[in-house]
Motif scaffolding. Structure first.
Motif, PDB file in Angstrom:
ATOM      1  N   TYR A  58       7.081  -9.986  -3.383  1.00  0.00           N
ATOM      2  CA  TYR A  58       7.097  -8.528  -3.295  1.00  0.00           C
ATOM      3  C   TYR A  58       6.516  -7.892  -4.554  1.00  0.00           C
ATOM      4  CZ  TYR A  58       9.027  -3.794  -3.356  1.00  0.00           C
ATOM      5  OH  TYR A  58       9.178  -2.433  -3.449  1.00  0.00           O
ATOM      6  N   LEU A  59       6.925  -8.361  -5.725  1.00  0.00           N
ATOM      7  CA  LEU A  59       6.445  -7.781  -6.986  1.00  0.00           C
ATOM      8  C   LEU A  59       4.950  -8.022  -7.174  1.00  0.00           C
ATOM      9  CD1 LEU A  59       9.428  -8.663  -9.352  1.00  0.00           C
ATOM     10  CD2 LEU A  59       8.728  -6.379  -8.599  1.00  0.00           C
ATOM     11  N   HIS A  60       4.496  -9.216  -6.795  1.00  0.00           N
ATOM     12  CA  HIS A  60       3.055  -9.494  -6.887  1.00  0.00           C
ATOM     13  C   HIS A  60       2.283  -8.558  -5.961  1.00  0.00           C
ATOM     14  CE1 HIS A  60      -0.617 -11.899  -7.389  1.00  0.00           C
ATOM     15  NE2 HIS A  60      -0.804 -11.651  -6.099  1.00  0.00           N
ATOM     16  N   ALA A  61       2.777  -8.384  -4.749  1.00  0.00           N
ATOM     17  CA  ALA A  61       2.111  -7.498  -3.789  1.00  0.00           C
ATOM     18  C   ALA A  61       2.111  -6.057  -4.279  1.00  0.00           C
ATOM     19  CB  ALA A  61       2.797  -7.596  -2.423  1.00  0.00           C
ATOM     20  N   LEU A  62       3.217  -5.646  -4.858  1.00  0.00           N
ATOM     21  CA  LEU A  62       3.336  -4.272  -5.353  1.00  0.00           C
ATOM     22  C   LEU A  62       2.332  -4.018  -6.473  1.00  0.00           C
ATOM     23  CD1 LEU A  62       5.159  -1.871  -4.642  1.00  0.00           C
ATOM     24  CD2 LEU A  62       6.727  -2.619  -6.437  1.00  0.00           C
ATOM     25  N   HIS A  63       2.219  -4.962  -7.377  1.00  0.00           N
ATOM     26  CA  HIS A  63       1.256  -4.831  -8.484  1.00  0.00           C
ATOM     27  C   HIS A  63      -0.177  -4.826  -7.941  1.00  0.00           C
ATOM     28  CE1 HIS A  63      -0.470  -5.264 -12.480  1.00  0.00           C
ATOM     29  NE2 HIS A  63      -1.169  -6.283 -12.034  1.00  0.00           N
ATOM     30  N   TYR A  64      -0.471  -5.723  -7.010  1.00  0.00           N
ATOM     31  CA  TYR A  64      -1.815  -5.822  -6.437  1.00  0.00           C
ATOM     32  C   TYR A  64      -2.208  -4.519  -5.732  1.00  0.00           C
ATOM     33  CZ  TYR A  64      -5.568  -7.333  -3.308  1.00  0.00           C
ATOM     34  OH  TYR A  64      -6.756  -7.434  -2.624  1.00  0.00           O
ATOM     35  N   HIS A  65      -1.246  -3.862  -5.100  1.00  0.00           N
ATOM     36  CA  HIS A  65      -1.519  -2.617  -4.381  1.00  0.00           C
ATOM     37  C   HIS A  65      -1.335  -1.374  -5.259  1.00  0.00           C
ATOM     38  CE1 HIS A  65      -0.933  -5.340  -0.918  1.00  0.00           C
ATOM     39  NE2 HIS A  65      -1.642  -4.465  -0.228  1.00  0.00           N
ATOM     40  N   ASN A  66      -1.279  -1.580  -6.589  1.00  0.00           N
ATOM     41  CA  ASN A  66      -1.140  -0.456  -7.525  1.00  0.00           C
ATOM     42  C   ASN A  66       0.073   0.421  -7.195  1.00  0.00           C
ATOM     43  OD1 ASN A  66      -3.511  -1.054  -9.101  1.00  0.00           O
ATOM     44  ND2 ASN A  66      -4.735  -0.290  -7.393  1.00  0.00           N
ATOM     45  N   TYR A  67       1.148  -0.251  -6.797  1.00  0.00           N
ATOM     46  CA  TYR A  67       2.438   0.410  -6.529  1.00  0.00           C
ATOM     47  C   TYR A  67       2.348   1.455  -5.413  1.00  0.00           C
ATOM     48  CZ  TYR A  67       3.925  -2.237 -10.515  1.00  0.00           C
ATOM     49  OH  TYR A  67       4.202  -3.288 -11.356  1.00  0.00           O
ATOM     50  N   GLN A  68       1.463   1.188  -4.456  1.00  0.00           N
ATOM     51  CA  GLN A  68       1.427   1.961  -3.221  1.00  0.00           C
ATOM     52  C   GLN A  68       2.388   1.269  -2.245  1.00  0.00           C
ATOM     53  OE1 GLN A  68      -0.331   4.897  -2.872  1.00  0.00           O
ATOM     54  NE2 GLN A  68      -0.730   4.594  -5.054  1.00  0.00           N
ATOM     55  N   PHE A  69       3.584   1.809  -2.107  1.00  0.00           N
ATOM     56  CA  PHE A  69       4.654   1.100  -1.410  1.00  0.00           C
ATOM     57  C   PHE A  69       4.364   0.916   0.079  1.00  0.00           C
ATOM     58  CE2 PHE A  69       6.582   2.369  -5.319  1.00  0.00           C
ATOM     59  CZ  PHE A  69       7.488   1.363  -5.602  1.00  0.00           C
ATOM     60  N   SER A  70       3.821   1.919   0.720  1.00  0.00           N
ATOM     61  CA  SER A  70       3.552   1.803   2.147  1.00  0.00           C
ATOM     62  C   SER A  70       2.532   0.698   2.423  1.00  0.00           C
ATOM     63  CB  SER A  70       3.045   3.139   2.696  1.00  0.00           C
ATOM     64  OG  SER A  70       2.826   3.057   4.088  1.00  0.00           O
ATOM     65  N   GLU A  71       1.433   0.674   1.676  1.00  0.00           N
ATOM     66  CA  GLU A  71       0.419  -0.355   1.856  1.00  0.00           C
ATOM     67  C   GLU A  71       0.981  -1.735   1.536  1.00  0.00           C
ATOM     68  OE1 GLU A  71      -3.165   0.424  -0.237  1.00  0.00           O
ATOM     69  OE2 GLU A  71      -3.344   2.476   0.488  1.00  0.00           O
ATOM     70  N   THR A  72       1.821  -1.805   0.512  1.00  0.00           N
ATOM     71  CA  THR A  72       2.434  -3.075   0.137  1.00  0.00           C
ATOM     72  C   THR A  72       3.257  -3.649   1.278  1.00  0.00           C
ATOM     73  OG1 THR A  72       2.534  -2.499  -2.215  1.00  0.00           O
ATOM     74  CG2 THR A  72       4.076  -4.180  -1.449  1.00  0.00           C
ATOM     75  N   LEU A  73       4.106  -2.830   1.870  1.00  0.00           N
ATOM     76  CA  LEU A  73       4.982  -3.295   2.942  1.00  0.00           C
ATOM     77  C   LEU A  73       4.181  -3.709   4.175  1.00  0.00           C
ATOM     78  CD1 LEU A  73       7.808  -0.611   2.614  1.00  0.00           C
ATOM     79  CD2 LEU A  73       7.914  -3.012   1.884  1.00  0.00           C
ATOM     80  N   LEU A  74       3.116  -2.959   4.487  1.00  0.00           N
ATOM     81  CA  LEU A  74       2.303  -3.299   5.645  1.00  0.00           C
ATOM     82  C   LEU A  74       1.583  -4.631   5.434  1.00  0.00           C
ATOM     83  CD1 LEU A  74       1.219  -2.502   8.425  1.00  0.00           C
ATOM     84  CD2 LEU A  74      -0.634  -1.289   7.264  1.00  0.00           C
TER      85      LEU A  74
END
Length: 216
Positions: A58-74
């Protein structure tokens, strides 16, 4: 009404899985799949508890998506699905359609599936597969809840996806454990609206705390 919601859920799943192959979502899913399949993540797997691995993804994905939570979760929803296709048996006609989902090439896909955390709940099956399919349920419902704060669509859609799976013969019956993980993901998505620092692992611990309290 039940039939309507079954088709609604089918449309919901297909609309998010029908992006062009080189879309941004596809690239995001490929990146996250490569991370989970990597030797680095495998080394984490050897030294961390399963729920710590969930937080790491989750943290890796969040960082990769520049803390865009909606895009991260999708992106996490599709990256953690352990299947490349969904076999759908159409009622009445009996036709079987293998609908393709967003997935990486075979070598990365299989390695990613090997490395996915599998013991997420206190009653996870003690098998090589365990609960690997539950992360996609969790993040998918978190995505819905995060993006629908006014009306609680997460639990509604989570339930009818299960009905859809039974109706269209993806699985033989509604899985109550899937529904429970849907509920946990829903809680996570709603909490993210208030607390951006919350971690997924805290919600997988809820059944443990409830069970300890219930058995005391």
């Amino acid at each position: 009404m039940l039939k309507f919601f079954s088709y609604f859920c089918l449309s919901f799943v297909l609309c998010f899985s029908s992006y062009p192959q080189q879309s941004q979502l596809s690239r995001n899913v490929n990146h996250l799949s490569e991370f989970i399949a990597s030797d680095y993540f495998l080394s984490l797997n050897e030294n961390h508890y399963e729920l710590e691995l969930v937080d790491s993804i989750y943290l890796h994905a969040l960082h990769y998506h520049n803390y865009q939570f909606s895009e991260t979760l999708l992106s996490l929803t599709f990256a953690t699905i352990p299947y490349k296709v969904v076999p759908i048996k159409i009622p009445l006609f009996g036709w079987i359609v293998n609908y393709p989902l967003i997935a990486h090439n075979d070598s990365v896909f299989h390695k990613k599936n090997e490395n996915l955390p599998k013991y997420l709940l206190y009653d996870s099956p003690q098998t090589d597969y365990g609960d690997k399919d539950k992360l996609a349920h969790f993040f998918g419902n978190a995505f819905i809840a995060y993006n629908s704060p006014i009306f609680d669509f997460g639990l509604v859609i989570g339930y009818f996806v299960e009905v859809f799976e039974e109706k269209f013969k993806v699985q033989s019956k509604i899985d109550e454990r899937d529904l429970y993980v849907n509920y946990l993901g829903n809680l996570f998505g709603k909490e993210l609206l208030k607390n951006k620092g919350i971690m997924p692992s805290r919600f997988f611990l809820i059944p443990v705390l409830f069970n300890v309290r219930y058995t005391q």
